[in-house]
Design a protein around this motif. Structure first.
Motif, PDB file in Angstrom:
ATOM      1  N   VAL A   1     -28.289  46.021 118.276  1.00  0.00           N
ATOM      2  CA  VAL A   1     -29.189  46.991 117.634  1.00  0.00           C
ATOM      3  C   VAL A   1     -28.387  47.864 116.677  1.00  0.00           C
ATOM      4  O   VAL A   1     -27.181  48.062 116.862  1.00  0.00           O
ATOM      5  CB  VAL A   1     -29.895  47.908 118.675  1.00  0.00           C
ATOM      6  N   HIS A   2     -29.065  48.363 115.645  1.00  0.00           N
ATOM      7  CA  HIS A   2     -28.403  49.238 114.684  1.00  0.00           C
ATOM      8  C   HIS A   2     -29.409  50.295 114.257  1.00  0.00           C
ATOM      9  O   HIS A   2     -30.560  49.976 113.957  1.00  0.00           O
ATOM     10  CB  HIS A   2     -27.937  48.419 113.476  1.00  0.00           C
ATOM     11  N   TRP A   3     -28.973  51.551 114.276  1.00  0.00           N
ATOM     12  CA  TRP A   3     -29.869  52.633 113.896  1.00  0.00           C
ATOM     13  C   TRP A   3     -29.420  53.113 112.528  1.00  0.00           C
ATOM     14  O   TRP A   3     -28.393  53.792 112.423  1.00  0.00           O
ATOM     15  CB  TRP A   3     -29.789  53.760 114.925  1.00  0.00           C
ATOM     16  N   PRO A   4     -30.099  52.715 111.441  1.00  0.00           N
ATOM     17  CA  PRO A   4     -29.607  53.048 110.091  1.00  0.00           C
ATOM     18  C   PRO A   4     -29.523  54.556 109.900  1.00  0.00           C
ATOM     19  O   PRO A   4     -30.352  55.299 110.432  1.00  0.00           O
ATOM     20  CB  PRO A   4     -30.664  52.433 109.158  1.00  0.00           C
ATOM     21  N   SER A   5     -28.522  54.999 109.116  1.00  0.00           N
ATOM     22  CA  SER A   5     -28.276  56.437 109.010  1.00  0.00           C
ATOM     23  C   SER A   5     -29.465  57.126 108.346  1.00  0.00           C
ATOM     24  O   SER A   5     -30.087  56.602 107.427  1.00  0.00           O
ATOM     25  CB  SER A   5     -27.010  56.681 108.192  1.00  0.00           C
ATOM     26  N   GLY A   6     -29.762  58.306 108.853  1.00  0.00           N
ATOM     27  CA  GLY A   6     -30.805  59.114 108.239  1.00  0.00           C
ATOM     28  C   GLY A   6     -32.219  58.709 108.618  1.00  0.00           C
ATOM     29  O   GLY A   6     -33.179  59.344 108.223  1.00  0.00           O
ATOM     30  N   ARG A   7     -32.361  57.622 109.361  1.00  0.00           N
ATOM     31  CA  ARG A   7     -33.733  57.226 109.742  1.00  0.00           C
ATOM     32  C   ARG A   7     -33.862  57.350 111.250  1.00  0.00           C
ATOM     33  O   ARG A   7     -33.370  56.506 111.983  1.00  0.00           O
ATOM     34  CB  ARG A   7     -33.995  55.773 109.369  1.00  0.00           C
ATOM     35  N   SER A   8     -34.556  58.378 111.699  1.00  0.00           N
ATOM     36  CA  SER A   8     -34.620  58.558 113.154  1.00  0.00           C
ATOM     37  C   SER A   8     -35.691  57.680 113.768  1.00  0.00           C
ATOM     38  O   SER A   8     -35.752  57.521 114.971  1.00  0.00           O
ATOM     39  CB  SER A   8     -34.900  60.017 113.491  1.00  0.00           C
ATOM     40  N   THR A   9     -36.582  57.080 112.958  1.00  0.00           N
ATOM     41  CA  THR A   9     -37.704  56.357 113.554  1.00  0.00           C
ATOM     42  C   THR A   9     -37.626  54.857 113.312  1.00  0.00           C
ATOM     43  O   THR A   9     -38.569  54.133 113.596  1.00  0.00           O
ATOM     44  CB  THR A   9     -39.031  56.875 112.978  1.00  0.00           C
ATOM     45  N   GLU A  10     -36.518  54.382 112.751  1.00  0.00           N
ATOM     46  CA  GLU A  10     -36.428  52.941 112.486  1.00  0.00           C
ATOM     47  C   GLU A  10     -35.149  52.365 113.076  1.00  0.00           C
ATOM     48  O   GLU A  10     -34.081  52.958 112.947  1.00  0.00           O
ATOM     49  CB  GLU A  10     -36.452  52.674 110.970  1.00  0.00           C
ATOM     50  N   ILE A  11     -35.311  51.212 113.710  1.00  0.00           N
ATOM     51  CA  ILE A  11     -34.149  50.534 114.312  1.00  0.00           C
ATOM     52  C   ILE A  11     -34.160  49.079 113.851  1.00  0.00           C
ATOM     53  O   ILE A  11     -35.227  48.464 113.778  1.00  0.00           O
ATOM     54  CB  ILE A  11     -34.244  50.558 115.849  1.00  0.00           C
ATOM     55  N   VAL A  12     -32.954  48.533 113.548  1.00  0.00           N
ATOM     56  CA  VAL A  12     -32.854  47.099 113.244  1.00  0.00           C
ATOM     57  C   VAL A  12     -32.279  46.415 114.480  1.00  0.00           C
ATOM     58  O   VAL A  12     -31.353  46.933 115.104  1.00  0.00           O
ATOM     59  CB  VAL A  12     -31.915  46.853 112.050  1.00  0.00           C
ATOM     60  N   SER A  13     -32.843  45.244 114.832  1.00  0.00           N
ATOM     61  CA  SER A  13     -32.276  44.522 115.978  1.00  0.00           C
ATOM     62  C   SER A  13     -32.245  43.026 115.678  1.00  0.00           C
ATOM     63  O   SER A  13     -32.961  42.543 114.801  1.00  0.00           O
ATOM     64  CB  SER A  13     -33.126  44.757 117.229  1.00  0.00           C
ATOM     65  N   SER A  14     -31.421  42.313 116.413  1.00  0.00           N
ATOM     66  CA  SER A  14     -31.416  40.852 116.295  1.00  0.00           C
ATOM     67  C   SER A  14     -32.514  40.306 117.195  1.00  0.00           C
ATOM     68  O   SER A  14     -33.080  41.028 118.017  1.00  0.00           O
ATOM     69  CB  SER A  14     -30.063  40.299 116.737  1.00  0.00           C
ATOM     70  N   CYS A  15     -32.800  39.017 117.036  1.00  0.00           N
ATOM     71  CA  CYS A  15     -33.860  38.421 117.844  1.00  0.00           C
ATOM     72  C   CYS A  15     -33.369  37.056 118.326  1.00  0.00           C
ATOM     73  O   CYS A  15     -32.188  36.743 118.246  1.00  0.00           O
ATOM     74  CB  CYS A  15     -35.128  38.326 117.004  1.00  0.00           C
ATOM     75  N   PHE A  16     -34.298  36.193 118.799  1.00  0.00           N
ATOM     76  CA  PHE A  16     -33.859  34.955 119.449  1.00  0.00           C
ATOM     77  C   PHE A  16     -33.041  34.027 118.554  1.00  0.00           C
ATOM     78  O   PHE A  16     -31.912  33.730 118.828  1.00  0.00           O
ATOM     79  CB  PHE A  16     -35.064  34.190 120.007  1.00  0.00           C
TER      80      PHE A  16
END
Length: 1538
Positions: free
Chosen positions: A292-307
């Motif tokens: 998972v990665h929480w991009p800087s400055g965005r408290s409501t969006e997260i990037v994650s990997s999937c299957f």
């Protein structure tokens, strides 16, 4: 240097990022560099440019796989980064200088996670597999360790808002937040995941504002905050202080945690996304990796990997199911396999995201558009082969050790890394490639496991189209592929029926196959067959290692393992010439191109071998000569010397004439001007050995090289500073550079190579079919975790020692295996480590198999004599054979040359065998002699001789049947005797069985105590009823019993079907479990009576350990023990009552195990007991009661003494009371009173006074009056019993009153007690006279009063009184007087007289006993001849016993008076008779039941003093005067009587 390479415009396909690591890639905070760990190095890409990335350089220094990598994100330090490795170290790097600036190794275990604190500029935090966290401040070289959990750490992340907070994720799904500034470091343990934590990311924005979507989470877990509208209360604390943390786990969920509340506020489940064009074999089940990665400055969006490699952007504000968006909308943008790491950088207006994946691509994404900006391919193995397409210019095929082929379009304008990947059906390292000369997109490949196939790389569907695979496999690695004109048998067909070119493959087993590309499933042809036929060759052909067709298809060059190169003419493959120049295996042959201005140059052929020198030959004259027989060339046209290791690949420049580039194991590529034999330029940009080289077909200044550092470099000739290969010192540096490569786990020791460093040519090791062209090592082209790791570790051997000498330059390698590097003893060339290399003992001696001893040493030796002798042998033999033809006898002619019997007739051979046999016997090798005799066929003599000498062996016995049945039986018997002599009895028995002597075998084993084995044989072979078997069991059982192995002995008895003995032996140990088992066994075997006895014993043992429950269980199996169950039941209730009345302070080691019966506490004791009997034990009828009474009545217990165990006494008392209770139930009162009296007197005899009191008060709390009324007054016996019982009760009461006297009487007593003997001492002594028992009592009450033989001063008495006072409540005076009147029953004159008589008898008996004792002692002393002094002492002793020991101080005088002359025997007998007669006069009913000592009671009454009613006082005095004649009473009563 690598930075220079970046500057010099080197384009690189780098090594693949490492797999399965929570953070091994990162971007610098200034957005310029992106770095990732690739094996044991860090690769840096310059991503500052808008377009594609550029290779920036590598960080080199670790010696093992890198497990973590992070940049420093503090302002002004963007050039610093840190890496952790499996070599145990963490290194800090400066990316400007590409050099390490610090290093530390504080972990003892493999480091699994690393992060550079975003707030503290010099703090690096790392964690290892055992759970230890190390914080290291590199500016002050200070460190601190934490151990929050003993679990495996998977990832860790420092908080971007609080400099002391670190979040740690563990393998088992636990997440922990620690504060590194505190001693008790753990703040929260976050539990929710149930599998590995792959990644943790802090929210980049501090505070914990609630989001609308998070309501649903809170409904599940109602919390206090839920009640507050809009969470106003928590606003101040939580939102300011706290911070959210996201975690991704293998359990396929992402959780958002609140740091202040310490729990999960949201759970995201991965959606099952559709796999779009995933280039992976569907059969491969991949493990999930959720980063998972929480991009800087965005408290409501997260990037994650999937299957499958997709990336998802989650919007945490969305409510409902679908919160995610897929990155990469169009086909082929996504990764095709799982993604391991994500990181992002802000660049002007947009935010870029970098991802690394198992598909070996590095991708950059634009988070504003969610599209992929660029893809950088990477390589996961050695680059074995490079090939430019002759048709599609600039199309470069790359054969890699990760089982994939890359096709790189090097001319693509919009994407400089335009690479297609082919992996279908390869499944092994790609070691050879070759493009079809005319057909576009037709690429042949060969692999490490011998497979040859053809891909179509051009068609649009090519991405998923599997290759055609030839049905003919090589046995070993494919070295080279070449397209060339068909040769027989393929060349025979007409024009259209045959392909214009066919595919030739050469592999490690030394064979070249010709494959028909139209019919790959048909059989391929071995071209050696054609060569043999055309050139009519009979001898063995050399093993082929390289193949090269002249571009015009007229000539074929084959390189061989012996270093020769053979030139054949197409199509019949007629041998034109052999080049004998190299003397080592040929690695590379290249023909010069055709299109130059000097056509004669097309006859140049360049070749490289394991020797470092490159030779160029000109074959123009050979081809044009018309000679029939092939030529041999030994002189080169040009020699190119300078490399220091083996040559792996060559390439002619298509742009120049006579210009060649070579790739070498010395780690460099060299450009040569062939005609001038001059080195032009040397490229040193690789970090490993070069394996392949190609000159760019479009740019005359560019060369592509591939190496075992997993990378392809495109470099410019004009920009290189070096002109020639490194020499001397440089090769040492290279050596150092390579020693940085990871250590390989040694699998097998190889033979050492050479002792002298430079002289010996190492490649000797490469002869025979073990040879290999190149070292193929294990790589990470494996889809599972282990493979990856192993591969990255196993890349290169320990050291690459490069040594240089004038004549041959070699490198210390052993190329004998493809599958794995097998390190071996390297030469002592250039020590890489600081410490001098230790001499290794040559493994030769230890590893070499010992040569078996020759069976014909004499003849062998004779055949190894000098040449002359051997020549003589030949002549002699010829002569002999000639005579033999003339039918004459040969043997005499051979004379001393016995060994020639091998080549002549049988008689001579026999002579030779006899001589050899004699030799063996003389040298102590009888086994070889026996073997020879067997060959000769003379076994009988051998067997007899061996038996006599005791030298029979298994082999001889096995061979003996060839002599005959009788001989075999005889041999076996002899061998058995021999074995017994050697104490190998079991083996001997087995041999006896082989000749069917079963009984003998059994007997043999039995005699030697091998019972177990004997029984097995007997049971397996004899009839079940055979007496031998029973005898075996009983003998073994007896032995086992003697040794104390009772349970084993019991099994034997059972086996011998005598269960009675089994029971007996089991019960022998006598512990509870043994008895219980024995009882059960007896029951099973039908031994009812025995079983009952054992059960009872067992129950008694359980009773001693106060386990009544167990005891009842054991007893209930037997009807005959019903009475005993009643006894045990009563015993339990009695003990319960006693322990409730006197709670004991001492904790007993074993707590009592009572039943949980409901008790009627209101009823009397007997009624309570009977109620339990009826309810629990089912005693309903009076018949049952009578029956039980009969059962118990028959059991006699011995009288108790003060030595009887208290629990035993209690049990016997319970027995009496049970009889009483049964009588009570059946209303036979006369019996009841006797039984109660029995119980009371038993406790009195055992000296347990308190117990007597307690039993009286428990059984008869109201006294005896009730009982007396129920008795039959005509039955004098029961009336007497009742009187006796009353006596004992009164006796108990009397003492009670005396000890617990009211306070006012104490004063009186103190005044009265002048220093005389304490009264109770007299009672004790007098008691010992009556019942012949010692006076030590158990009860504290007693001992407190019996002060022994000292004087009892007032203070001590006072102590006693007060003690007892506190024990029982004081009794008031009036009450006590009335109670004392009840004691009148004790003052019975007739009983006093009776007791006096009994005392006299006892006294006389005691004196008699003492006389006998004294007489014995005198006899002993006379025997010992000692002087007469002993007799005096004996007299003295006797007088002492008589006067009951002298008393101390004030009484000393009286004692002296009493020392009289000893009484004679007749007098004594007279006294005894008189007393006996007196005794007979008393009525019998007095004598039947015991009674308390009357005089003792008198004394106690007198001691009570003022409380005692005057009439009792008088009566007591009267009795004392009349009967107190015995010494003890005289002394005690003196005060009252004077």
């Amino acid at each position: 240097m690598a930075a220079a390479a970046a500057g010099a415009g080197v384009r690189v396909l780098p090594a693949s990022p490492n797999w399965y690591s929570s953070r091994c890639s990162d971007a610098s905070s200034d957005g310029r560099l992106f770095g990732f760990a690739a094996r044991h190095r860090v690769c840096l890409l310059d991503v500052g440019g808008a377009a594609a990335p550029a290779f920036y350089g590598e960080l080199i220094g670790h010696t093992d796989r890198i497990s973590g990598f992070a940049f420093c994100h503090c302002p002004g330090q963007s050039g610093l980064c840190a890496s952790s490795s499996d070599d145990g170290s963490v290194k800090i790097w400066d990316t400007e200088a590409l050099a390490p600036v610090g290093e530390y190794s504080l972990h003892q275990n493999a480091i699994s996670a690393l992060h550079w604190s975003p707030l503290v500029k010099d703090l690096i935090v790392s964690g290892d597999e055992k759970g230890i966290i190390v914080c290291y401040w590199h500016n002050r070289s200070d460190s601190q360790q934490f151990f929050p959990e003993p679990r495996t750490i998977f990832c860790l992340t420092c908080s971007p808002h609080h400099e002391n907070l670190v979040a740690i994720g563990y393998k088992d799904g636990m997440v922990v937040i620690i504060d590194i500034s505190r001693k008790r470091e753990v703040l929260h343990r976050l539990r929710g995941h149930d599998d590995e934590i792959h990644c943790l990311a802090w929210c980049p924005v501090p505070g914990e504002e609630r989001l609308p979507a998070w309501q649903d989470e809170l409904q599940v877990v109602p919390s206090e905050e839920g009640k507050v509208p809009n969470g106003e209360l928590t606003q101040d604390t939580t939102t300011k202080k706290g911070c959210y943390l996201a975690s991704g786990s293998k359990d396929q969920t992402i959780r958002i945690w609140s740091c202040t509340r310490g729990r999960s506020v949201m759970t995201l489940k991965l959606p099952p996304t559709k796999r779009r064009g995933g280039a992976v074999d569907p059969a491969v089940k991949e493990r999930i990796w959720l980063t998972v990665h929480w991009p800087s400055g965005r408290s409501t969006e997260i990037v994650s990997s999937c299957f499958g490699g997709e990336l998802l952007l989650w919007d945490l504000t969305q409510s409902g199911k679908r919160k995610w968006t897929l990155l990469g909308s169009s086909e082929g943008q996504n990764h095709s396999r799982i993604v391991f790491n994500l990181c992002s950088v802000k660049r002007q207006d947009k935010e870029l995201l970098f991802s690394i994946s198992m598909d070996r691509d590095v991708k950059c994404w634009d988070l504003s558009t969610l599209d992929c900006s660029w893809t950088m391919p990477s390589l996961g193995g050695f680059v074995y082969s490079l090939a430019f397409s002759p048709v599609d210019t600039g199309c470069l095929a790359i054969g890699v050790g990760d089982s994939m082929i890359r096709v790189w379009n090097t001319l693509s304008m919009n994407n400089i890394y335009d690479v297609k990947t082919f992996w279908q059906s390869i499944k092994s390292k790609v070691t050879a490639l070759s493009w079809h000369p005319t057909k576009e997109g037709c690429l042949a490949f060969g692999t490490d496991d011998g497979k040859v196939g053809i891909f179509d790389t051009f068609s649009s569907s090519a991405k998923n189209k599997p290759p055609q695979i030839s049905s003919t496999y090589h046995k070993k690695t494919v070295y080279t592929l070449a397209w060339g004109p068909p040769t027989p048998p393929l060349s025979s067909g007409g024009e259209g029926e045959q392909p214009s070119v066919t595919l030739y493959s050469c592999a490690g087993e030394g064979i070249v196959f010709q494959h028909n590309p139209w019919k790959l499933n048909g059989e391929a042809n071995d071209i050696n067959k054609v060569i043999r036929d055309t050139n009519s060759i009979k001898h063995k052909l050399p093993a082929r290692t390289e193949i090269s067709w002249k571009p015009d298809g007229k000539l074929l060059a084959l390189g061989n393992e012996d270093g020769s190169i053979e030139i054949f003419q197409a199509p019949e493959l007629k041998l034109l010439c052999t080049i004998q120049q190299h003397h080592k295996l040929i690695n590379a042959i290249r023909w010069h191109h055709e299109h130059g201005s000097q056509p004669e140059l097309s006859y140049l052929i360049a070749s490289g071998s394991i020797n470092a020198t490159i030779y160029v030959h000109n074959l123009k004259s050979v081809v044009e000569s018309t000679l029939e027989s092939p030529l041999t060339i030994t002189e080169p046209f040009r020699t190119l010397a300078g490399h220091t290791a083996k040559i792996t690949s060559l390439s002619w420049s298509p742009h120049h004439e006579g210009r060649l580039v070579s790739a070498c194991y010395d780690g460099t590529a060299q450009v040569w001007d062939v005609m001038k034999e001059e080195p032009l330029c040397n490229y040193r940009g690789h970090q490993g050995r070069l394996l392949s080289v190609q000159w760019s077909p479009v740019d005359s200044d560019s060369v592509y090289t591939g190496a075992d550092d997993f990378s392809v470099h495109k470099w410019h000739i004009s920009k290189q500073e070096h002109t020639r290969p490194p020499q001397g010192k440089k090769s040492i540096e290279l050596e150092k550079k390579r020693s940085m490569q990871p250590k390989v786990k040694t699998k097998k020791k190889k033979k050492p190579i050479g002792k002298s460093p430079a002289k010996q040519d190492l490649s000797d090791a490469i002869n025979g079919d073990e040879s290999a062209k190149e070292m193929l090592l294990e790589e990470n082209g494996v889809s599972d975790h282990e493979g990856e790791k192993e591969a990255q570790e196993a890349e290169l051997p320990d050291k690459v020692s490069v040594t240089v000498s004038k004549d041959t330059s070699t490198s210390a390698y052993d190329y004998s295996s493809f599958s794995l590097p097998k390190p071996f003893v390297t030469q002592k060339a250039t020590p890489v480590k600081k410490d001098p290399p230790k001499e290794k003992p040559t493994p030769d001696a230890s590893l070499k198999k010992r040569k078996p001893r020759s069976i014909l040493p004499f003849s062998t030796f004779m055949d190894h004599r000098s040449k002359d002798e051997l020549h003589q042998d030949c002549l002699r033999l010829a002569t002999c054979l000639k005579t033999k033809d003339n039918n004459e006898d040969v043997s005499p002619d051979l004379k001393d040359r016995i060994h020639l019997g091998l080549f002549t007739d049988r008689a001579s051979l026999h002579k030779m065998i006899d001589v050899e046999g004699k030799h063996h016997l003389e040298n102590g090798h009888p086994e070889l002699f026996q073997q020879l005799m067997l060959w000769k066929g003379d076994m009988k003599g051998v067997l007899q001789a061996a038996a006599e000498r005791g030298e029979l062996t298994d082999q001889l016995v096995a061979i003996s049947p060839m002599v005959g049945y009788q001989a075999w039986v005889w041999t076996v018997e002899a061998f058995v005797k021999q074995l017994c002599f050697q104490e190998q009895y079991v083996k001997a028995a087995s041999h006896l069985l082989s000749i069917h002597k079963v009984c003998e075998a059994v007997e043999l084993l039995k005699v030697n105590h091998f019972y177990r084995e004997a029984i097995v044989i007997a049971k397996a072979r004899l009839r079940p009823e055979d007496p031998i078997l029973r005898d075996l069991y009983t003998s073994w059982a007896a032995l086992l019993e003697k040794d104390g192995h009772y349970s084993m002995a019991a099994k034997c008895y059972l086996g011998a079907s005598s269960p009675y003995d089994a029971v007996k032996v089991l019960a022998k140990k006598g512990d509870v479990t043994s008895l219980k088992t024995a009882a059960e066994l007896a029951l099973i075997s039908g031994e009812e009576k025995l079983s009952a006895t054992l059960s009872f014993r067992c129950a008694q043992d359980l009773l001693l350990s106060r386990n009544w429950v167990g005891a009842q269980e054991v007893l209930q199996q037997h009807k005959t023990l019903f009475g005993q169950r009643l006894v045990f039941c009563l015993n339990e209730l009695l003990c319960k009552c006693l322990s409730e009345r006197n709670p004991c302070d001492r904790k007993s080691p074993v707590p009592p195990c009572y039943h949980s019966w409901e008790l009627n506490r209101e009823a009397s004791f007997f009624e309570m007991v009977i109620e339990v009997w009826q309810n629990v034990l089912g005693m309903d009828t009076t018949e049952q009661a009578t029956c039980a009474w009969e059962q118990l009545r028959s059991i006699e217990h011995p009288p108790s003494t003060s030595n009887t165990h208290p629990k035993q006494v209690l049990f016997h008392i319970s027995h009496d009371l049970t009889l009483a209770a049964l009588s009570y139930e059946t209303a036979t009162w006369d019996e009841a009173v006797k039984s109660i009296l029995g119980a009371v007197t038993r406790s009195y005899d055992a000296g347990s006074f308190t117990l007597m009191q307690e039993i009286c008060s428990i059984i008869l709390p109201e006294g005896c009056d009730n009982l007396r009324h129920k008795l039959d007054s005509t039955n004098s016996q029961s009336m007497n019993a009742c009187r006796s019982l009353e006596g004992f009760m009164a006796y108990g009461l009397l003492y009670d009153l005396w000890w617990n006297a009211p306070k006012d009487s104490l004063v009186l007593q103190k005044a009265v007690l002048d220093p005389v003997l304490c009264p109770s001492e007299q009672t004790a002594l007098e008691k010992s006279c009556i019942s012949g028992q010692s006076s030590s009592e158990e009860t504290p009450d007693q001992t407190a009063v019996e002060m022994g033989e000292n004087l009892c001063n007032t203070t001590e008495v006072h102590r006693c009184e007060t003690e007892n006072n506190s024990r029982t409540s004081s009794v008031n005076l009036v009450d006590s007087q009335s109670k004392l009147n009840g004691c009148e029953v004790l003052l019975s004159e007739e009983i006093a007289a009776l007791q006096n008589t009994q005392r006299d008898i006892a006294e006389v008996q005691q004196i008699l006993a003492d006389m006998i004792h004294q007489h014995q002692q005198q006899r002993n002393n006379l025997q010992e001849n000692t002087n007469g002094s002993t007799q005096e002492s004996n007299l003295q002793q006797n007088s002492e016993t008589e006067s009951d020991k002298p008393c101390s101080d004030s009484n000393q005088m009286n004692c002296k008076d009493e020392v009289k002359e000893p009484i004679t025997l007749p007098e004594l007998t007279k006294q005894l008779l008189k007393a006996k007669q007196k005794l007979a006069e008393f009525p019998d009913n007095l004598k039947v039941f015991p009674f308390p000592d009357v005089l003792e009671c008198c004394l106690v009454l007198l001691h009570i003093g003022s409380q005692c009613p005057p009439e009792l006082h008088e009566q007591a005095l009267d009795l004392l005067r009349k009967h107190g004649s015995a010494n003890t009473y005289k002394k005690a009563g003196r005060r009252f009587l004077t």
